[in-house]
Write an enzyme that holds these catalytic residues in place. Structure first.
Site, mmCIF file in Angstrom:
data_model
loop_
_atom_site.group_PDB
_atom_site.id
_atom_site.type_symbol
_atom_site.label_atom_id
_atom_site.label_comp_id
_atom_site.label_asym_id
_atom_site.label_seq_id
_atom_site.Cartn_x
_atom_site.Cartn_y
_atom_site.Cartn_z
ATOM 1 N N LYS A 26 0.866 -1.182 0.000
ATOM 2 C CA LYS A 26 0.000 0.000 0.000
ATOM 3 C C LYS A 26 0.901 1.229 0.000
ATOM 4 C CE LYS A 26 -4.232 1.659 2.220
ATOM 5 N NZ LYS A 26 -3.956 3.102 2.106
ATOM 6 N N ASP A 28 2.047 5.132 -0.146
ATOM 7 C CA ASP A 28 1.547 6.382 0.430
ATOM 8 C C ASP A 28 1.632 7.478 -0.628
ATOM 9 O OD1 ASP A 28 0.466 7.996 2.305
ATOM 10 O OD2 ASP A 28 2.238 8.149 3.571
ATOM 11 N N GLU A 167 3.256 2.081 4.252
ATOM 12 C CA GLU A 167 1.891 2.354 4.703
ATOM 13 C C GLU A 167 1.106 1.109 5.060
ATOM 14 O OE1 GLU A 167 -2.038 4.954 3.364
ATOM 15 O OE2 GLU A 167 -0.491 4.496 1.905
#
Length: 327
Positions: A26, A28, A167
């Site tokens: 994931k 950022d 993240e």
């Protein structure tokens, strides 16, 4: 077109296991659809705004195909890690000269993770695994572009991303179609930090000054019994108050946010309930337009206030209406 959204996963169980799932980092960054057609590249935020002029270093995407639609994120690395604050600055870059300077000094990379259309053919009904294979074949040696890596072991990836200060993880069902504009359980997100997006409804000055930003009052768009957004007689959003944010506003971060808020018209008190008079004293109320990210220890039960919130940055890619979809 609106992008497919991930559902928050259960942190107690972690990412799903087994061959039916794939797992990605994931990032950022700023979610952008890269739309190529009619001889030009558009980089579309979730609100549908084209910000391609702010990212000249990503122009190579326009040469991949005559007709193309990708889903991905613009990511800027600082010290080997993605910096949301650095990349979100680019959203507000209006000058071509400024954009060119940032492209040289703090370049972004487009991290692609899905292929939605190619040469006029919609691909959203195909399973993720087929779209992913086509994506990997398509994006080879494109400047400032990479395909988001995929991993089989979600739990191991979650631990690794935590160790590296990233993240989090997004888990995707390999057989899933792309559900446009839908928050689907076929995509599950597992972030490491408790960050949420909120709307600025007003600000108060720093103690001892008249104009320097000391804190912002924030809330979430309220809804009626049918789930429709609450608005006042002028059509402005009515916000459910979630607290005052002052941490993280020192120095350049606060100055940058103050400059953004200076462009927002003043308005009547925007929250659905009164807040204590000492908190409201000296405040300037604004039209609920600006979305920011805050990190916190969650929301207090009963009061519904953010615990120890800290300002993270302006979400130029989101509108208050988007937050109804995020909830």
């Amino acid at each position: 077109m609106r992008p497919m959204l991930a559902t928050p996963g259960d942190p107690r169980t972690g990412p799903p296991r087994g061959p039916a799932w794939a797992h990605e980092i994931k990032w950022d960054g700023i979610r952008l659809l890269a739309d190529v057609g009619d001889g030009r590249l558009r980089l579309l935020t979730r609100g549908g705004r084209d910000i391609a002029p702010a990212f000249p270093e990503l122009a190579g995407l326009g040469a991949v195909a005559d007709d193309l639609l990708l889903d991905g994120e613009a990511v800027t690395m600082v010290g080997g890690r993605p910096s949301f604050g650095r990349v979100v600055e680019r959203v507000h870059t209006a000058s071509a000269a400024a954009a060119a300077h940032l492209a040289r000094t703090a370049p972004a990379t487009y991290v692609a993770f899905d292929l939605l259309r190619l040469d006029g053919m919609p691909l959203t009904s195909l399973p993720w695994s087929a779209r992913r294979a086509a994506l990997e074949d398509l994006l080879r040696e494109v400047p400032r572009t990479q395909v988001s890596p995929v991993f089989d072991d979600g739990a191991q990836l979650l631990a690794a991303t935590a160790e590296q200060g990233l993240e989090g993880v997004v888990s995707k069902r390999r057989s899933s179609a792309y559900a446009e504009g839908v928050r689907s359980s076929d995509w599950l997100k597992f972030p490491h930090r408790d960050t949420m997006s909120v709307v600025v409804g007003g600000w108060r000055p720093q103690t001892g000054t008249a104009s320097r930003l000391g804190a912002v009052h924030v809330g979430l768009p309220g809804t009626d019994e049918e789930g429709m957004p609450l608005r006042d007689d002028a059509g402005r959003f009515r916000l459910t108050y979630v607290g005052r944010v002052g941490s993280g506003l020192a120095g350049r971060a606060g100055e940058a946010l103050a400059a953004v808020l200076a462009e927002v018209p003043r308005a009547a008190y925007p929250f659905t309930a009164d807040i204590p008079r000492p908190e409201a004293a000296g405040s300037t109320w604004l039209e609920p337009r600006v979305v920011i990210d805050v990190a916190s220890l969650g929301i207090t039960p009963g009061e519904g206030r953010l615990r120890q919130p800290s300002y993270q940055g302006v979400r130029g890619d989101l509108t208050p209406l988007d937050l109804l979809e995020l909830s």
